[in-house]
Every structure is written in structure tokens, then in C-alpha cells.
Design a protein around this motif. Structure first.
Motif, mmCIF file in Angstrom:
data_model
loop_
_atom_site.group_PDB
_atom_site.id
_atom_site.type_symbol
_atom_site.label_atom_id
_atom_site.label_comp_id
_atom_site.label_asym_id
_atom_site.label_seq_id
_atom_site.Cartn_x
_atom_site.Cartn_y
_atom_site.Cartn_z
ATOM 1 N N PHE A 1 3.564 2.897 37.076
ATOM 2 C CA PHE A 1 2.239 3.376 36.640
ATOM 3 C C PHE A 1 2.099 3.047 35.153
ATOM 4 C CE2 PHE A 1 -1.042 6.403 35.433
ATOM 5 C CZ PHE A 1 -1.887 6.384 36.540
ATOM 6 N N PRO A 2 0.896 2.701 34.697
ATOM 7 C CA PRO A 2 0.761 2.350 33.279
ATOM 8 C C PRO A 2 0.966 3.556 32.350
ATOM 9 C CG PRO A 2 -1.392 2.481 34.316
ATOM 10 C CD PRO A 2 -0.386 2.602 35.421
ATOM 11 N N TRP A 3 1.438 3.285 31.151
ATOM 12 C CA TRP A 3 1.524 4.295 30.098
ATOM 13 C C TRP A 3 0.696 3.727 28.937
ATOM 14 C CZ3 TRP A 3 4.853 0.772 31.711
ATOM 15 C CH2 TRP A 3 5.380 -0.126 30.776
ATOM 16 N N PRO A 4 0.218 4.575 28.043
ATOM 17 C CA PRO A 4 -0.806 4.114 27.093
ATOM 18 C C PRO A 4 -0.391 2.987 26.156
ATOM 19 C CG PRO A 4 -0.800 6.513 27.233
ATOM 20 C CD PRO A 4 0.394 6.050 28.008
ATOM 21 N N SER A 5 0.900 2.880 25.805
ATOM 22 C CA SER A 5 1.281 1.877 24.803
ATOM 23 C C SER A 5 1.932 0.647 25.427
ATOM 24 C CB SER A 5 2.246 2.500 23.789
ATOM 25 O OG SER A 5 3.465 2.812 24.429
ATOM 26 N N MET A 6 1.647 0.367 26.679
ATOM 27 C CA MET A 6 2.268 -0.829 27.266
ATOM 28 C C MET A 6 1.594 -2.100 26.767
ATOM 29 S SD MET A 6 0.969 -0.685 31.222
ATOM 30 C CE MET A 6 1.936 -2.106 31.708
ATOM 31 N N LEU A 7 2.304 -3.218 26.828
ATOM 32 C CA LEU A 7 1.692 -4.478 26.396
ATOM 33 C C LEU A 7 0.493 -4.779 27.282
ATOM 34 C CD1 LEU A 7 3.576 -7.739 27.439
ATOM 35 C CD2 LEU A 7 3.629 -5.654 28.781
ATOM 36 N N ARG A 8 -0.488 -5.485 26.713
ATOM 37 C CA ARG A 8 -1.687 -5.843 27.477
ATOM 38 C C ARG A 8 -1.651 -7.298 27.911
ATOM 39 N NH1 ARG A 8 -1.703 -0.865 26.769
ATOM 40 N NH2 ARG A 8 -3.584 0.290 26.239
ATOM 41 N N TYR B 1 5.898 17.030 32.907
ATOM 42 C CA TYR B 1 6.146 15.790 33.657
ATOM 43 C C TYR B 1 5.354 15.802 34.962
ATOM 44 C CZ TYR B 1 8.149 11.619 35.507
ATOM 45 O OH TYR B 1 8.256 10.341 35.997
ATOM 46 N N GLN B 2 5.429 16.920 35.681
ATOM 47 C CA GLN B 2 4.684 17.046 36.936
ATOM 48 C C GLN B 2 3.197 16.828 36.714
ATOM 49 O OE1 GLN B 2 5.580 16.880 39.949
ATOM 50 N NE2 GLN B 2 7.693 16.830 39.209
ATOM 51 N N LYS B 3 2.678 17.494 35.677
ATOM 52 C CA LYS B 3 1.246 17.355 35.371
ATOM 53 C C LYS B 3 0.900 15.895 35.111
ATOM 54 C CE LYS B 3 0.059 19.946 31.874
ATOM 55 N NZ LYS B 3 -0.323 20.927 30.867
ATOM 56 N N SER B 4 1.769 15.221 34.345
ATOM 57 C CA SER B 4 1.478 13.849 33.926
ATOM 58 C C SER B 4 1.473 12.878 35.106
ATOM 59 C CB SER B 4 2.494 13.381 32.878
ATOM 60 O OG SER B 4 3.717 13.015 33.485
ATOM 61 N N VAL B 5 2.220 13.221 36.159
ATOM 62 C CA VAL B 5 2.268 12.345 37.335
ATOM 63 C C VAL B 5 1.132 12.698 38.296
ATOM 64 C CG1 VAL B 5 3.647 11.724 39.365
ATOM 65 C CG2 VAL B 5 4.735 11.918 37.119
ATOM 66 N N GLN B 6 0.893 13.995 38.461
ATOM 67 C CA GLN B 6 -0.149 14.417 39.402
ATOM 68 C C GLN B 6 -1.543 14.081 38.896
ATOM 69 O OE1 GLN B 6 1.031 18.455 39.897
ATOM 70 N NE2 GLN B 6 2.664 17.877 41.330
ATOM 71 N N ASN B 7 -1.746 14.257 37.606
ATOM 72 C CA ASN B 7 -3.066 13.953 37.060
ATOM 73 C C ASN B 7 -2.942 13.302 35.682
ATOM 74 O OD1 ASN B 7 -5.722 13.819 36.310
ATOM 75 N ND2 ASN B 7 -6.231 15.907 36.981
ATOM 76 N N PRO B 8 -2.591 12.010 35.683
ATOM 77 C CA PRO B 8 -2.376 11.324 34.403
ATOM 78 C C PRO B 8 -3.603 11.370 33.502
ATOM 79 C CG PRO B 8 -1.745 9.913 36.252
ATOM 80 C CD PRO B 8 -2.380 11.126 36.835
ATOM 81 N N PRO C 1 12.827 10.208 32.200
ATOM 82 C CA PRO C 1 11.591 9.595 31.705
ATOM 83 C C PRO C 1 10.740 10.611 30.948
ATOM 84 C CG PRO C 1 11.448 9.975 34.082
ATOM 85 C CD PRO C 1 12.869 10.265 33.683
ATOM 86 N N LEU C 2 10.080 10.165 29.907
ATOM 87 C CA LEU C 2 9.163 11.046 29.181
ATOM 88 C C LEU C 2 7.931 11.287 30.060
ATOM 89 C CD1 LEU C 2 9.469 9.569 25.585
ATOM 90 C CD2 LEU C 2 10.573 11.600 26.559
ATOM 91 N N PRO C 3 7.183 12.346 29.778
ATOM 92 C CA PRO C 3 5.969 12.584 30.551
ATOM 93 C C PRO C 3 5.079 11.337 30.568
ATOM 94 C CG PRO C 3 6.418 14.459 29.147
ATOM 95 C CD PRO C 3 7.420 13.397 28.781
ATOM 96 N N GLY C 4 4.513 11.061 31.717
ATOM 97 C CA GLY C 4 3.629 9.912 31.844
ATOM 98 C C GLY C 4 4.340 8.642 32.250
ATOM 99 N N VAL C 5 5.667 8.662 32.261
ATOM 100 C CA VAL C 5 6.438 7.452 32.563
ATOM 101 C C VAL C 5 7.014 7.565 33.979
ATOM 102 C CG1 VAL C 5 8.440 6.064 31.906
ATOM 103 C CG2 VAL C 5 6.982 7.109 30.137
ATOM 104 N N GLN C 6 6.709 6.579 34.819
ATOM 105 C CA GLN C 6 7.148 6.640 36.217
ATOM 106 C C GLN C 6 8.076 5.476 36.561
ATOM 107 O OE1 GLN C 6 4.078 7.671 39.072
ATOM 108 N NE2 GLN C 6 2.715 8.385 37.473
#
Ligand code: 7RM
Length: 633
Positions: A451-458, A13-20, A422-427
Motif C-alpha cells: 500500500f502506498p505511504w506518503p513519502s514514496m518515490l513517484r 497501526y490498526q487505524k492506519s491500515v483500516q482507514n489510511p 512497520p510504522l503506522p501506514g506501512v504495509q
């Protein structure tokens, strides 16, 4: 990448927030890209404009098939369990599914489907539905699955909104004791559309259907003799994968747009982690492919992860309320994912219907779609999981594409009715109504993601402004979920339900405005107001307050109610059927003409006093009249 411990979770989780960028690129590296991306993410929430794996080129089905056939060709991809327990289940291997998808891709191409074209899928839970989705993806077409319980009008609205060229459907649908006409609904819908050139009909029930010459063709005839080899079309990471219509607080349902690269990476990653899917496991999600849960966690996530995914045609209570447990035993299901409404409904049948079945294969239980109340949580945990299976209460939305807040099975300590962390990458972030961040723990407010996550609506199809106004304009630089949430003293999230005019009926999302619009179409209706009310099984029920033309007298009320229900069935479908209808002389309104829904919600809950300040109403006396009338609803 699979997380195995709570320490591992916090580390990732830390990694995903510090360096997505580094975090997501290391996960995306496991896929097959025809061309790698230039940049991991490029985004702003103001427009909004979100791009993941920029300029990456790929095909999602190449990642399901070509990437895995070497190791998994003979492994079962889909176990299809039919409605009738006596009919044989089908085990479709990755290679067989690949061949069906390639063959049907060739049919789509032959029928003139090109990259970017929209194809409607209006099908029951049969293997062809999964084949249809994947074949669209393989040729670069955009599928839009419409739940086969929606009415002809609802189907026509969706076809018209996305200007679809083709409909994939079936003759009929077996659902419990019922045989439902599916093709006939398509025929009705197509009387109100102009863009459909071809309808392909899978044969399932063998009931009689009308085939329109030059437009309609049987699936089995269209595929006959067609090659099972097909080279996937290369698409951009940000090319549309699908549109899925979902209800909001205003207007007609919106076409939520999901694109390819980010959706692929995120659904696969979350599937493996949340459910802790392991090699050889059998996973079963009971959703319908007409909803996002079916897209992400029956089809794409599991198949990208090389899983064996069960697809069930029927209903939980046919031939009896033990059917789910019979299927768990029969296919030795290891991960089972369902909705709280199903759990509550089955709970009501008692333990006798569970007892005959061996549920010892179960390792993980999942819940999705609505808040799971503590009682249902404990029942699920004790009687289905026998106290040994972690429950993953997964919070997410059509718009989020994949699970955002959830325990990781066996890793995150669970707490009944909490979606936990929250799952990794989710803020996530909780804000008050003015948009101020509520920091720290033990806070409650509007749930947003910063912060965006890869599968969000566009976007929302054909109307980017609507996407911006609905999700990105409430709070600056935040994605607004429409849900309220609490973060407790442990930092755990508990979802409190919608803060807008969206209600959740048996895990189905419904706009109160959408139901009102349908009711208002009735020629004898002057005005209506629809609210949700607590319902033991459905979570929320639909309560409609309706003002009728003067000539509907009280002796006509029962007929009027039946006729209103028929109108809702016709315009939306049986899932929007009001549980209670109250004919009222007026609605409580403010001087500016706004309906005071707060009061109507309270009355629907059964409250008879303490409505707060009603002095701003033009007609305060109506409140008591309505309260008195609730007994007739
Ligand atoms: C996956 C799905 C989304 C809405 C969402 C919430 C509610 C979903 C949970 C939940 C509490 C959960 N997509 N919701 N999951 N509420 N706990 N675990 O359901 O677009 O159809 O609905 O559903 O209100 O905003 S959906």
C-alpha cells in the motif's frame, strides 16, 4: 501525533491500515496548507501513479518557518559543528535560518530560477547547504544534492540527466586533516555540460579558485544587501521537491523523485515518533546531506518538527576517534543517529576514547544504512547508551523517503539486528520469487510493500518506465524494495540485505554494474565482474575480477591495479574504490554468456569448494584458477 506505548502503537497501526485516509488526513491537518486537499490518496501500482493530498497547495518552508516562528523564532534550529574542534560552533535560530533562506530565495529568483527549475547542490556540510535546499524549496525549484565526494564525471552525469540550470557549491571542504577542492571539481564537470547558467560559491576554506566571468559568483557577494523577506511560492502537493540520484542493479544511477506534501507529512511524523523527539531536545544525525538520510533526518524531518538539529562538518576520527563523543557531550545530544559502519570503525579504537566524555544526555540511539550486526549492536547499546538507551534500527531507502520499518524508541521492545515492526501506514509483505505471499510468521523472502505511504518515490526523473520496471514490475501490484527479509516468530522483521546486484559499502549504496562500467572504461580492460564480500568495518567491500589485455604481464599488475583505481576515482569517486582487485584470465560463464556471479561471490567470501553445479559453465576449470589467484588480490 506521538505514540507513547506499545498498545498505542498497535492501535494507531490498526487505524492506519483500516482507514489510511482518515489516519493520514488527521496528521496532515497539523500543517499549514494554502489550500486543503480534495482527496487524501489516489493510487495504482500498475503505472505506477501515486498522488497524496490531491490538489493540496502549500510550501514546505512555510511549514518550517511561518508556521513555527511565533513559538520557536528564538529556538536553535541548527547547531553547526565545524571540522576543527577549536573553531566555534554556530547556533542558528529558526528566525535567523528563516532570514537566510528568504534572502537566498531572493537571490535564486534574481538569477532567473523559476518554479520547476532544477538546481544542483554540490556542497560540504556547512549551514549554507541547508539554506540552499530550503531556498530551492521556497521558490518551488527542485534541488538535486550531489554528495561532494563524487567525481566531476559523476557530477556532470547528474547535471545532464536533470538538465540543471544552476550549481550551488563551495570553494573547498575541510574534512579531517584534508582540504578538498570542491569548486575545481565543478569546473571540470561543467566542461561536459551545457545547461548551467550560474554557479554560486560559498566561501569556506578560502583556497584559491577560478571564477568564470558571467557564470560564477560568490555567495557572500550575491546575498549582500539582498532583502531577508520573501513570500514563498505556492506549489501543488505533488509538485517535485527534489531529485536524489541513487544506484541500482543496472545502468547509471537513477534520479529518484520526491514530491512535496506527502514527503512533508511523513518525514515529520516519523522523525517525532521513531526518535521520540521532545521539546528542547538536541538531535544529531551524522549523515551527509548528499544522502537521503541527510535530507529527511537532518533537514526536513527535524526542522518541520521544530527540533534542534546538529550538523557536523568533519569526520568521526578527527582529531581523534573520540570526536563523536566529544560533540555529544559538548552539545548535550539527546538523540544520536549514525550508521553501523561508523560504530564498527569506532569500536576498533577501544573504550579509552569514549571514557573521557559524559554521554549521560543520550536518550535514544539510531542506526541506519545497512544491517547492524549483533556485536556492533551490543557495543553501541552498552558503551554508548550505557545500557539505558533504546536502539532504533531504522530500515528504509532513498526511494521510501522516510523510515518504514523501525522500533519506536522506548515503545517497541528491541531485538539486536531486527528493524522490528512497520510504522503506522506501512504495509510490508514478504513474497517468494514467484510473487506468492508468504503468510504468517517465521518466513523469509522478498520484501515488498503493498500500500502506498506518503513519502514514496513517484518516478525516476525523465524515465517513468525505468521506475515501473525497477520497482513495480517484479511483483504485480507491489512495490519491490530489492531487499530480502525474514519475519520471525514474533512478527518482527529482520532485513537480510539486497537480493539484487546492489552492494552496500560503508552504508553507501553501489551498483556492481556501475563499478564494472567504470573499470571497463580503462583502455587495457577487456571485461570485469564486481561483487561484494563481507568486510569487518565496511559491512561489504568491493571485489573486482578483471580481465586485461594480453600485454599486461604479471610484473605490471601492481601498476595496473593503481591505474584501475584511478579510473574508478575519476568516473565515480573514492567511495567506489575496489578493496580487492584480481586480474584473471577468464570469468566463469554459462553457455549463454552470462557471468556466474554466484561463484564469484563465493570465491570473494573465501569459499574454496562446494560451488554446486558448475557443469553449465563453458569453462569450469577457470574456477580453480581464480581460487588460486585470490591470494594476489
Ligand atoms: C536510508 C538508506 C537503502 C538500502 C536498503 C537496505 C539497506 C538501510 C537498513 C538497511 C538493514 C537497516 N537509503 N538498509 N537501512 N539494511 N537494516 N536498518 O540507507 O537508499 O542509501 O540504501 O540500505 O539494503 O535497501 S539507501
Amino acid at each position: 501525533m506521538k505514540i507513547h506505548s506499545l498498545g498505542g502503537y498497535f492501535h494507531e497501526y490498526q487505524k492506519s491500515v483500516q482507514n489510511p485516509e482518515a489516519f493520514w488526513s488527521s496528521i496532515a491537518d497539523n500543517f499549514y496548507w494554502r489550500k486543503k486537499w480534495d482527496k487524501v490518496v489516489d493510487w495504482n501500482f500498475a503505472e505506477p501513479n501515486v498522488n497524496w493530498f490531491v490538489n493540496g497547495k502549500l510550501n514546505i518552508t512555510e511549514n518550517i518557518f511561518e508556521r513555527q516562528l511565533f513559538t520557536r523564532g528564538d529556538q536553535t534550529a541548527i547547531i553547526w559543528e565545524p571540522n576543527e574542534p577549536g573553531e566555534e560552533a554556530q547556533h542558528i535560530s529558526y528566525r535567523e535560518l528563516y532570514e537566510k533562506v528568504c534572502q537566498f530565495s531572493n537571490v535564486l529568483i534574481e538569477k532567473g530560477i523559476e518554479k520547476g527549475d532544477r538546481v544542483i547542490i554540490y556542497m560540504p556540510m556547512i549551514p549554507e547547504a541547508a539554506v540552499a535546499m530550503l531556498a530551492c524549496a521556497r521558490v518551488g525549484a527542485v534541488h538535486s544534492v550531489v554528495f561532494a565526494g563524487f567525481s566531476a564525471t559523476a557530477l556532470a552525469d547528474r547535471i545532464n540527466d536533470c538538465e540543471a540550470k544552476m550549481v550551488l557549491t563551495s570553494d573547498g571542504n575541510f574534512r579531517g586533516k584534508k582540504k578538498i577542492a570542491v569548486k575545481a571539481v565543478v569546473d571540470q564537470a561543467l566542461e561536459h555540460t551545457t545547461t548551467i547558467e550560474t554557479v554560486i560559491v560559498a566561501q569556506r576554506t578560502k583556497q584559491e579558485v577560478t571564477m568564470v566571468e558571467g557564470r560564477d559568483i560568490w555567495w557572500h557577494e550575491a546575498t549582500e544587501g539582498v532583502s531577508t523577506e520573501n513570500k514563498a511560492v505556492e506549489v501543488d502537493s505533488e509538485d517535485m521537491l527534489f531529485i536524489l540520484y541513487t544506484s541500482g542493479s543496472t545502468g547509471k544511477p537513477k534520479g529518484v523523485v520526491h514530491t512535496t506534501g506527502g514527503y512533508m507529512v511523513y518525514t515529520s511524523f516519523t522523525f517525532k515518533n521513531v526518535f521520540q523527539y521532545g521539546e528542547g531536545d538536541v538531535y544529531w544525525c551524522t549523515a551527509d546531506i548528499g544522502w537521503i538520510t541527510g535530507h529527511s533526518y537532518i533537514v526536513y524531518g527535524p526542522l518541520l518538527a521544530g527540533a534542534t538539529s546538529v550538523m557536523f562538518e568533519g569526520v568521526p576520527t578527527y582529531p581523534d576517534a573520540g570526536r563523536f563523543w566529544e560533540i555529544v557531550e559538548k552539545h548535550k545530544v539527546n538523540q544520536f543517529y549514525t550508521a553501523p559502519t561508523a560504530i564498527r570503525a569506532l569500536q576498533a579504537y577501544g573504550l579509552d576514547v569514549i571514557e573521557p566524555y559524559d554521554l549521560s544526555s543520550l536518550k535514544v540511539l539510531g542506526s541506519v544504512g545497512e544491517p547492524i550486526n549483533e556485536e556492533a549492536w551490543h557495543w553501541y547499546h552498552d558503551h554508548i547508551g550505557k545500557g539505558k538507551c533504546p536502539i532504533v534500527d531504522t530500515w528504509w531507502q532513498t526511494e521510501t523517503g522516510g523510515i518504514l520499518i523501525s522500533p519506536i524508541a522506548g515503545v517497541t521492545p528491541t531485538k539486536p539486528s531486527y528493524a522490528t515492526l512497520p510504522l503506522p501506514g506501512v504495509q510490508p509483505i514478504i513474497v517468494d520469487n514467484e510473487g506468492n505471499e508468504l503468510k504468517g510468521n517465521s518466513v523469509e523472502g522478498n520484501l515488498c510493500i503493498k500500500f502506498p505511504w506518503p513519502s514514496m518515490l513517484r518516478t525516476t526523473y525523465g524515465d517513468h518506465e525505468r521506475c515501473k520496471n525497477t520497482y513495480f514490475a517484479n511483483f504485480e501490484n507491489l512495490y519491490f524494495t530489492g531487499d530480502g527479509a525474514k519475519r520471525d516468530e514474533d512478527g518482527y522483521y529482520r532485513i537480510l540485505g539486497r537480493v539484487d546486484d546492489v552492494i552496500n559499502v560503508s552504508g553507501h549504496r553501489m551498483g556492481t554494474a556501475e563499478v564494472e562500467n567504470a573499470i571497463n572504461e580503462h583502455p587495457l580492460v577487456v571485461e570485469s565482474a564486481v561483487v561484494g564480500f563481507p568486510h569487518d568495518i565496511k559491512g561489504q567491500g568491493i571485489y573486482a575480477y578483471v580481465i586485461c589485455e594480453k600485454d599486461v604481464d604479471s610484473s605490471d599488475e601492481q601498476n595496473m591495479k593503481k591505474s584501475l583505481i584511478a579510473t574508478v576515482n575519476k568516473l565515480i569517486g573514492p567511495i567506489a574504490k575496489p578493496d580487492k582487485i584480481q586480474i584473471v584470465p577468464e570469468l566463469p560463464k554459462t553457455r549463454s554468456g552470462k557471468i556466474m556471479r554466484r561463484i564469484l561471490r563465493k570465491i570473494a567470501e573465501g569459499t574454496t569448494s562446494g560451488f554446486g553445479d558448475t557443469s553449465t559453465l563453458v569453462n569450469p576449470e577457470i574456477v580453480n584458477t581464480i581460487i588460486e589467484g585470490t591470494k594476489d588480490a
